[in-house]
Design an enzyme around this catalytic site. Structure first.
Site, PDB file in Angstrom:
ATOM      1  N   LYS A 168       0.834  -1.207   0.000  1.00 52.35           N
ATOM      2  CA  LYS A 168       0.000   0.000   0.000  1.00 52.35           C
ATOM      3  C   LYS A 168       0.875   1.267   0.000  1.00 52.35           C
ATOM      4  O   LYS A 168       2.099   1.187   0.201  1.00 52.35           O
ATOM      5  CB  LYS A 168      -0.908  -0.041   1.233  1.00 52.35           C
ATOM      6  CG  LYS A 168      -1.944  -1.166   1.193  1.00 52.35           C
ATOM      7  CD  LYS A 168      -2.838  -1.092   2.432  1.00 52.35           C
ATOM      8  CE  LYS A 168      -3.891  -2.171   2.433  1.00 52.35           C
ATOM      9  NZ  LYS A 168      -4.766  -2.059   3.643  1.00 52.35           N
ATOM     10  N   TYR A 198     -12.444  -2.073  -3.100  1.00 53.57           N
ATOM     11  CA  TYR A 198     -12.986  -2.137  -1.734  1.00 53.57           C
ATOM     12  C   TYR A 198     -14.517  -2.087  -1.738  1.00 53.57           C
ATOM     13  O   TYR A 198     -15.120  -1.503  -0.831  1.00 53.57           O
ATOM     14  CB  TYR A 198     -12.401  -1.003  -0.892  1.00 53.57           C
ATOM     15  CG  TYR A 198     -10.982  -1.263  -0.400  1.00 53.57           C
ATOM     16  CD1 TYR A 198     -10.667  -2.444   0.282  1.00 53.57           C
ATOM     17  CD2 TYR A 198      -9.972  -0.324  -0.587  1.00 53.57           C
ATOM     18  CE1 TYR A 198      -9.371  -2.682   0.744  1.00 53.57           C
ATOM     19  CE2 TYR A 198      -8.667  -0.562  -0.114  1.00 53.57           C
ATOM     20  CZ  TYR A 198      -8.382  -1.743   0.542  1.00 53.57           C
ATOM     21  OH  TYR A 198      -7.107  -1.979   1.013  1.00 53.57           O
ATOM     22  N   ASN A 223      -1.564  -0.151   7.321  1.00 53.04           N
ATOM     23  CA  ASN A 223      -1.152  -1.533   7.603  1.00 53.04           C
ATOM     24  C   ASN A 223      -0.340  -2.198   6.486  1.00 53.04           C
ATOM     25  O   ASN A 223      -0.271  -3.429   6.396  1.00 53.04           O
ATOM     26  CB  ASN A 223      -2.347  -2.374   8.048  1.00 53.04           C
ATOM     27  CG  ASN A 223      -3.435  -2.465   7.008  1.00 53.04           C
ATOM     28  OD1 ASN A 223      -3.251  -2.004   5.882  1.00 53.04           O
ATOM     29  ND2 ASN A 223      -4.546  -3.076   7.369  1.00 53.04           N
ATOM     30  N   HIS A 262      -1.898  -5.334   1.382  1.00 55.45           N
ATOM     31  CA  HIS A 262      -3.199  -5.951   1.121  1.00 55.45           C
ATOM     32  C   HIS A 262      -2.962  -7.347   0.570  1.00 55.45           C
ATOM     33  O   HIS A 262      -2.049  -7.564  -0.216  1.00 55.45           O
ATOM     34  CB  HIS A 262      -3.981  -5.138   0.072  1.00 55.45           C
ATOM     35  CG  HIS A 262      -5.197  -5.866  -0.415  1.00 55.45           C
ATOM     36  ND1 HIS A 262      -6.403  -5.790   0.233  1.00 55.45           N
ATOM     37  CD2 HIS A 262      -5.372  -6.736  -1.453  1.00 55.45           C
ATOM     38  CE1 HIS A 262      -7.279  -6.582  -0.393  1.00 55.45           C
ATOM     39  NE2 HIS A 262      -6.672  -7.150  -1.418  1.00 55.45           N
ATOM     40  N   GLU A 315      -9.820  -9.958  -7.728  1.00 54.64           N
ATOM     41  CA  GLU A 315      -8.866  -8.865  -7.553  1.00 54.64           C
ATOM     42  C   GLU A 315      -7.765  -8.916  -8.616  1.00 54.64           C
ATOM     43  O   GLU A 315      -7.334  -7.882  -9.128  1.00 54.64           O
ATOM     44  CB  GLU A 315      -8.283  -8.904  -6.135  1.00 54.64           C
ATOM     45  CG  GLU A 315      -9.372  -8.616  -5.106  1.00 54.64           C
ATOM     46  CD  GLU A 315      -8.903  -8.634  -3.659  1.00 54.64           C
ATOM     47  OE1 GLU A 315      -7.742  -9.019  -3.394  1.00 54.64           O
ATOM     48  OE2 GLU A 315      -9.707  -8.259  -2.793  1.00 54.64           O
TER      49      GLU A 315
HETATM   50  P1  DAT Z   1      -7.882  -6.644   5.407  1.00 57.57           P
HETATM   51  O1  DAT Z   1      -7.040  -5.570   4.749  1.00 57.57           O
HETATM   52  O2  DAT Z   1      -7.149  -7.329   6.545  1.00 57.57           O
HETATM   53  O3  DAT Z   1      -8.478  -7.605   4.413  1.00 57.57           O
HETATM   54  P2  DAT Z   1     -10.534  -5.454   5.607  1.00 57.57           P
HETATM   55  O4  DAT Z   1     -10.819  -6.021   4.254  1.00 57.57           O
HETATM   56  O5  DAT Z   1     -11.514  -5.726   6.689  1.00 57.57           O
HETATM   57  O6  DAT Z   1      -9.092  -5.887   6.136  1.00 57.57           O
HETATM   58  O7  DAT Z   1     -10.398  -3.859   5.486  1.00 57.57           O
HETATM   59  C1  DAT Z   1      -9.715  -3.270   4.399  1.00 57.57           C
HETATM   60  C2  DAT Z   1      -8.854  -2.154   4.932  1.00 57.57           C
HETATM   61  O8  DAT Z   1      -9.661  -1.130   5.480  1.00 57.57           O
HETATM   62  C3  DAT Z   1      -7.926  -2.569   6.085  1.00 57.57           C
HETATM   63  O9  DAT Z   1      -6.704  -3.083   5.608  1.00 57.57           O
HETATM   64  C4  DAT Z   1      -7.743  -1.305   6.845  1.00 57.57           C
HETATM   65  C5  DAT Z   1      -9.064  -0.579   6.641  1.00 57.57           C
HETATM   66  N1  DAT Z   1      -9.982  -0.799   7.766  1.00 57.57           N
HETATM   67  C6  DAT Z   1     -10.647  -1.939   8.068  1.00 57.57           C
HETATM   68  N2  DAT Z   1     -11.432  -1.797   9.149  1.00 57.57           N
HETATM   69  C7  DAT Z   1     -11.255  -0.512   9.538  1.00 57.57           C
HETATM   70  C8  DAT Z   1     -11.782   0.280  10.607  1.00 57.57           C
HETATM   71  N3  DAT Z   1     -12.646  -0.226  11.483  1.00 57.57           N
HETATM   72  N4  DAT Z   1     -11.359   1.564  10.710  1.00 57.57           N
HETATM   73  C9  DAT Z   1     -10.489   2.083   9.829  1.00 57.57           C
HETATM   74  N5  DAT Z   1      -9.959   1.403   8.799  1.00 57.57           N
HETATM   75  C10 DAT Z   1     -10.331   0.125   8.651  1.00 57.57           C
HETATM   76 MG    MG Z   2     -10.022  -7.494   3.071  1.00 54.44          MG
END
Ligand code: DAT
Ligand code: MG
Length: 154
Positions: A12, A52, A115, A118, A131
């Protein structure tokens, strides 16, 4: 034996800015995964919404979209046995603060919104193919054998 498969991985904008592309690639290469596609690019609003899609209605989406479009990313496709699940295990939890040391997010990050990496969700059926198709044309992915294949797989 689980099947060989392809999974979508992306360093990212925070990982690119912090000079962590090589670190992430090294970890995946060392594990035995094979790089079959890579694209250094910037995500626009439309691609962010598609990528997303499951999060578009959530409170955190505006911030997530702002972040993911804010600078270049390194989009990649990696191949190997059980690749999608194994990459997720190497990534750690979504929040770096909950991620074990030894994982990418647990070693390289501190904050949920920054973080580093991805990876396609192995619990979301077909997420890897969806994806990959979103980011890559078929002719941008390369079929080849790595010389260590026979030493990686029984
Ligand atoms: P991942 O990246 O582990 O698949 P995800 O698909 O639930 O996680 O979410 C996509 C991204 O969105 C994640 O890497 C960071 C952000 N994110 C997720 N939950 C969040 C939250 N509660 N507050 C802020 N950012 C969040
Ligand atoms: Mg995810």
């Amino acid at each position: 034996m689980s099947k060989r498969e392809r999974t979508f991985v992306m360093v990212k904008p925070d990982g690119v800015q912090r000079g962590l592309i090589g670190e992430v690639i090294s970890r995946l290469e060392d594990r035995g995964l094979k790089l079959v596609g890579a694209k250094f690019m910037q995500i626009d609003d439309e691609l962010a919404r598609e990528h997303y899609a499951e999060h578009v209605e959530k409170d955190f989406f505006p911030g997530l979209k702002e972040f993911i479009t804010s600078g270049p990313v390194m989009a990649m496709v990696w191949e190997g046995q059980d690749a999608t699940r194994q990459v997720r295990r190497m990534m750690g939890e979504t929040d770096p603060a909950d991620s074990a040391p030894g994982t990418i997010r647990g070693d390289l990050g501190l904050d949920l919104g920054r973080n580093v990496i991805h990876g396609s969700d192995h619990e979301d059926e077909g997420a890897n193919e969806r994806e990959i198709d979103l980011f890559f044309d078929d002719d941008e992915l390369v079929d080849y054998d790595r010389v260590d294949d026979e030493w990686l797989y029984e």
